[in-house]
Enzyme design. Structure first.
Site, PDB file in Angstrom:
ATOM      1  N   ARG A  73      38.509  26.945  35.438  1.00 38.28           N
ATOM      2  CA  ARG A  73      37.281  26.000  35.155  1.00 38.28           C
ATOM      3  C   ARG A  73      37.498  24.912  34.477  1.00 38.28           C
ATOM      4  O   ARG A  73      38.112  25.213  33.250  1.00 38.28           O
ATOM      5  CB  ARG A  73      36.204  26.780  34.983  1.00 38.28           C
ATOM      6  CG  ARG A  73      35.527  27.696  36.022  1.00 38.28           C
ATOM      7  CD  ARG A  73      34.033  28.162  35.531  1.00 38.28           C
ATOM      8  NE  ARG A  73      33.817  29.538  36.356  1.00 38.28           N
ATOM      9  CZ  ARG A  73      33.435  30.737  35.493  1.00 38.28           C
ATOM     10  NH1 ARG A  73      33.431  30.652  34.392  1.00 38.28           N
ATOM     11  NH2 ARG A  73      32.980  31.665  36.328  1.00 38.28           N
TER      12      ARG A  73
ATOM     13  N   GLU B 217      31.127  45.008  27.001  1.00 38.80           N
ATOM     14  CA  GLU B 217      29.951  44.771  27.767  1.00 38.80           C
ATOM     15  C   GLU B 217      29.301  45.827  28.389  1.00 38.80           C
ATOM     16  O   GLU B 217      28.055  46.415  28.186  1.00 38.80           O
ATOM     17  CB  GLU B 217      30.046  43.533  28.735  1.00 38.80           C
ATOM     18  CG  GLU B 217      30.201  42.378  28.157  1.00 38.80           C
ATOM     19  CD  GLU B 217      30.825  41.082  29.127  1.00 38.80           C
ATOM     20  OE1 GLU B 217      32.049  41.238  29.077  1.00 38.80           O
ATOM     21  OE2 GLU B 217      30.327  40.295  29.726  1.00 38.80           O
TER      22      GLU B 217
ATOM     23  N   LEU C  50      36.619  34.140  24.596  1.00 38.95           N
ATOM     24  CA  LEU C  50      37.758  33.270  25.298  1.00 38.95           C
ATOM     25  C   LEU C  50      38.313  34.393  26.228  1.00 38.95           C
ATOM     26  O   LEU C  50      39.380  34.926  25.877  1.00 38.95           O
ATOM     27  CB  LEU C  50      38.681  32.891  24.114  1.00 38.95           C
ATOM     28  CG  LEU C  50      38.132  32.055  23.158  1.00 38.95           C
ATOM     29  CD1 LEU C  50      39.146  31.478  22.183  1.00 38.95           C
ATOM     30  CD2 LEU C  50      37.060  30.959  23.550  1.00 38.95           C
TER      31      LEU C  50
ATOM     32  N   ASN D 108      28.945  47.493  37.348  1.00 34.90           N
ATOM     33  CA  ASN D 108      29.067  45.987  37.640  1.00 34.90           C
ATOM     34  C   ASN D 108      29.299  45.735  39.236  1.00 34.90           C
ATOM     35  O   ASN D 108      30.342  45.932  39.632  1.00 34.90           O
ATOM     36  CB  ASN D 108      30.078  45.317  36.741  1.00 34.90           C
ATOM     37  CG  ASN D 108      30.163  43.948  37.061  1.00 34.90           C
ATOM     38  OD1 ASN D 108      29.328  43.362  37.876  1.00 34.90           O
ATOM     39  ND2 ASN D 108      30.931  43.148  36.017  1.00 34.90           N
TER      40      ASN D 108
ATOM     41  N   ARG E 112      24.714  45.677  35.211  1.00 43.69           N
ATOM     42  CA  ARG E 112      25.085  44.250  34.823  1.00 43.69           C
ATOM     43  C   ARG E 112      24.313  43.408  35.916  1.00 43.69           C
ATOM     44  O   ARG E 112      24.677  43.158  37.111  1.00 43.69           O
ATOM     45  CB  ARG E 112      26.620  44.190  34.695  1.00 43.69           C
ATOM     46  CG  ARG E 112      26.827  42.391  34.495  1.00 43.69           C
ATOM     47  CD  ARG E 112      28.125  42.124  34.546  1.00 43.69           C
ATOM     48  NE  ARG E 112      28.278  40.607  34.201  1.00 43.69           N
ATOM     49  CZ  ARG E 112      28.953  39.889  34.853  1.00 43.69           C
ATOM     50  NH1 ARG E 112      29.768  40.034  35.910  1.00 43.69           N
ATOM     51  NH2 ARG E 112      29.220  38.588  34.290  1.00 43.69           N
TER      52      ARG E 112
ATOM     53  N   ARG F 298      48.993  33.773  28.799  1.00 45.17           N
ATOM     54  CA  ARG F 298      50.413  34.277  28.528  1.00 45.17           C
ATOM     55  C   ARG F 298      51.399  33.364  29.152  1.00 45.17           C
ATOM     56  O   ARG F 298      52.411  33.269  28.446  1.00 45.17           O
ATOM     57  CB  ARG F 298      50.454  35.606  28.967  1.00 45.17           C
ATOM     58  CG  ARG F 298      49.829  36.689  28.068  1.00 45.17           C
ATOM     59  CD  ARG F 298      49.582  38.070  28.912  1.00 45.17           C
ATOM     60  NE  ARG F 298      48.782  37.862  29.772  1.00 45.17           N
ATOM     61  CZ  ARG F 298      47.796  38.936  30.628  1.00 45.17           C
ATOM     62  NH1 ARG F 298      48.041  39.932  30.109  1.00 45.17           N
ATOM     63  NH2 ARG F 298      47.034  38.340  31.510  1.00 45.17           N
TER      64      ARG F 298
ATOM     65  N   HIS G 145      27.542  35.196  29.633  1.00 46.04           N
ATOM     66  CA  HIS G 145      28.172  36.005  28.693  1.00 46.04           C
ATOM     67  C   HIS G 145      27.415  36.581  27.486  1.00 46.04           C
ATOM     68  O   HIS G 145      27.667  36.948  26.454  1.00 46.04           O
ATOM     69  CB  HIS G 145      29.476  35.369  28.026  1.00 46.04           C
ATOM     70  CG  HIS G 145      30.577  35.051  28.800  1.00 46.04           C
ATOM     71  ND1 HIS G 145      31.333  33.828  28.651  1.00 46.04           N
ATOM     72  CD2 HIS G 145      31.090  35.595  29.923  1.00 46.04           C
ATOM     73  CE1 HIS G 145      32.256  33.734  29.505  1.00 46.04           C
ATOM     74  NE2 HIS G 145      32.339  34.846  30.427  1.00 46.04           N
TER      75      HIS G 145
ATOM     76  N   LYS H 123      32.373  48.280  39.906  1.00 39.28           N
ATOM     77  CA  LYS H 123      33.122  48.601  38.747  1.00 39.28           C
ATOM     78  C   LYS H 123      32.005  49.466  38.156  1.00 39.28           C
ATOM     79  O   LYS H 123      30.881  49.445  37.889  1.00 39.28           O
ATOM     80  CB  LYS H 123      33.485  47.576  37.840  1.00 39.28           C
ATOM     81  CG  LYS H 123      34.668  46.887  38.223  1.00 39.28           C
ATOM     82  CD  LYS H 123      34.979  46.123  36.829  1.00 39.28           C
ATOM     83  CE  LYS H 123      35.609  44.565  37.492  1.00 39.28           C
ATOM     84  NZ  LYS H 123      35.654  43.735  36.448  1.00 39.28           N
TER      85      LYS H 123
HETATM   86  P1  ADP Z   1      37.415  37.748  32.355  1.00 41.29           P
HETATM   87  O1  ADP Z   1      36.807  36.468  31.888  1.00 41.29           O
HETATM   88  O2  ADP Z   1      37.791  37.576  33.783  1.00 41.29           O
HETATM   89  O3  ADP Z   1      36.550  38.938  32.009  1.00 41.29           O
HETATM   90  P2  ADP Z   1      39.521  38.539  30.374  1.00 41.29           P
HETATM   91  O4  ADP Z   1      38.503  38.442  29.147  1.00 41.29           O
HETATM   92  O5  ADP Z   1      39.937  39.835  30.772  1.00 41.29           O
HETATM   93  O6  ADP Z   1      39.026  37.893  31.488  1.00 41.29           O
HETATM   94  O7  ADP Z   1      40.545  37.498  29.948  1.00 41.29           O
HETATM   95  C1  ADP Z   1      41.709  37.316  31.033  1.00 41.29           C
HETATM   96  C2  ADP Z   1      42.527  36.272  30.310  1.00 41.29           C
HETATM   97  O8  ADP Z   1      42.999  36.826  28.826  1.00 41.29           O
HETATM   98  C3  ADP Z   1      43.982  36.343  30.975  1.00 41.29           C
HETATM   99  O9  ADP Z   1      43.751  35.404  32.009  1.00 41.29           O
HETATM  100  C4  ADP Z   1      44.758  35.824  29.956  1.00 41.29           C
HETATM  101  O10 ADP Z   1      44.784  34.347  29.870  1.00 41.29           O
HETATM  102  C5  ADP Z   1      44.229  36.150  28.920  1.00 41.29           C
HETATM  103  N1  ADP Z   1      45.068  37.122  28.039  1.00 41.29           N
HETATM  104  C6  ADP Z   1      45.093  38.413  28.216  1.00 41.29           C
HETATM  105  N2  ADP Z   1      46.309  39.221  27.248  1.00 41.29           N
HETATM  106  C7  ADP Z   1      46.735  38.104  26.529  1.00 41.29           C
HETATM  107  C8  ADP Z   1      47.743  38.040  25.752  1.00 41.29           C
HETATM  108  N3  ADP Z   1      48.439  39.105  25.131  1.00 41.29           N
HETATM  109  N4  ADP Z   1      48.011  36.932  24.956  1.00 41.29           N
HETATM  110  C9  ADP Z   1      47.448  35.681  25.584  1.00 41.29           C
HETATM  111  N5  ADP Z   1      46.259  35.775  26.652  1.00 41.29           N
HETATM  112  C10 ADP Z   1      45.945  36.782  26.935  1.00 41.29           C
END
Ligand code: ADP
Length: 393
Positions: A236, A379, A204, A7, A88, A280, A177, A14
């Protein structure tokens, strides 16, 4: 058989190196700040982590160093072991509905579509060119984020704007996605043993999108012409009334790029909570009695619920609702709230089964009218699997 999944960003690269016999990651890592001072690399393998400052002026330097490290760390014995490299790729417009062997035409297309993904497509090309220079004899495959959504029909991908905007300028829903939604579809199809499932796949993460999937094909998705639309995300806004843009431009004396920047980087959970884009922190805020965090959480779950409800009707019912990515895989409260909001559709969560983080599991109660699953996305593995399939053809 070893396959590398890549990526490439504008200043980063990455990688994950897979042993395809077991689908396991042998090594993974990140090269950061390429072409900038203090560039560094992180390589994880065999429970170890190597982190080092290395000078890299170009992506080609990064790839060169990556391959040298794989040998010097004895992760591989010879470069011949790498039989394919999968990239990717972000935007394939309406030309690419599947992964492809990368040739000159693919590179030209990526560059000619750069208006549609200005940050990503040129960076993807840098990654491709770097591997071409360093491993000229290794076949490469491109896996597009937009490809899975090419099965969406016109009624769903057109906006209600003058049709010349579509015909002349390509204004339509593309969706993103796609590699993740396709991976989730593959996993559920195999685990449940049916290829005719109606799936609502909720990716999400910090970015987020929901897709409606029927018989393995995408029917609709929430992201659109760009990744800005659809559900609320970390920073966003998701869907808004487009007239807000000129209104705020005038009020704040901003140009259109500046307003778009706010909609992409300072909105969503961060905008509403005024605290954080990270779910979190939002949950911590709620536990401390922060009203804005509670509002951000409730609104986030409301918008996710509304799209699930829309897709439930659009699919004519639903067999599976799945949750993936950072929030979907880990946030017990988000899954609980969304499922509570869906109670009138007969959706019923098993609170004990919902108590999982980052692992595959069925979380619905036996009496639920719809099966609920947590499915960790991968992915990189999807890219490696496509690469293996195409180079073996
Ligand atoms: P990206 O879209 O950048 O690939 P990710 O799929 O890695 O993002 O998701 C990152 C988000 O996941 C963080 O910003 C956080 O909001 C959420 N996240 C990660 N761990 C937890 C957790 N234990 N509880 C709640 N939300 C979490």
């Amino acid at each position: 058989m070893k396959i590398m999944s890549i990526n490439a960003g504008s200043s980063s690269l990455k990688f994950s190196l897979f042993n395809m016999d077991s689908s396991e990651v042998i090594a993974s890592g990140l090269f950061e700040r390429i072409g900038i001072e203090h560039s560094n690399c992180i390589i994880k393998f065999n429970g170890q982590k190597v982190e080092q400052e290395v000078e890299m002026n170009t992506h080609t330097d990064a790839v060169q160093i990556l391959l040298e490290k794989l040998i010097s760390l004895e992760i591989i014995q010879s470069l011949d072991e790498i039989e394919g490299v999968g990239h990717r790729l972000v935007h394939g417009k309406d030309k690419y509905s599947n992964s492809v062997i990368i040739n000159d035409e693919v590179i030209e297309d990526l560059l000619s579509f750069k208006e549609f993904a200005p940050l990503h497509n040129p960076a993807n090309v840098l990654g491709i060119q770097a591997f071409r220079e360093v491993l000229p004899n290794v076949k490469m495959v491109g896996v597009f984020d937009t490809a899975f959504h090419q099965s969406i029909e016109k009624e769903n991908y057109l906006y209600a704007v003058p049709s010349d905007w579509y015909k002349d300028y390509g204004v339509r829903k593309y969706g993103f996605h796609g590699t993740s939604h396709r991976y989730i579809t593959d996993v559920l199809t195999k685990k449940i043993g049916r290829d005719d499932l109606k799936i609502i796949s909720c990716h999400l993460g910090n970015g987020g999108s929901i897709s409606a999937i029927k018989d393995g094909k995408c029917v609709n998705t929430t992201m659109g012409f760009t990744p800005l639309s659809g559900i609320i995300m970390g920073t966003r806004s998701g869907d808004i009334d487009s007239s807000i843009i000129p209104y705020v431009m005038e009020k704040e004396g901003m140009n259109v790029g500046e307003v778009l920047d706010v909609l992409n980087k300072q909105s969503g959970l961060l905008g509403i909570s005024e605290k954080s884009s990270d779910m979190r922190d939002i949950i911590d805020g709620i536990n401390e009695g922060d009203e804005e965090c509670l509002l951000a959480f409730n609104k986030y779950c409301r918008v996710v619920t509304n799209y699930i409800a829309q897709y439930y009707v659009e699919l004519g019912g639903c067999d599976v609702i799945s949750f993936t990515a950072g929030v979907g895989e880990n946030s017990i409260p988000v899954r609980q709230k969304v499922c509570e909001n869906l109670a009138c559709l007969g959706v019923k969560l098993d609170l004990e089964k919902n108590n999982i983080h980052g692992e595959f599991g069925k979380i619905s109660a036996d009496s639920s009218a719809v099966s609920l699953y947590v499915v960790p996305t991968d992915e990189e593995l999807m890219i490696a699997q496509d690469t293996l399939r195409l180079i073996s053809d």
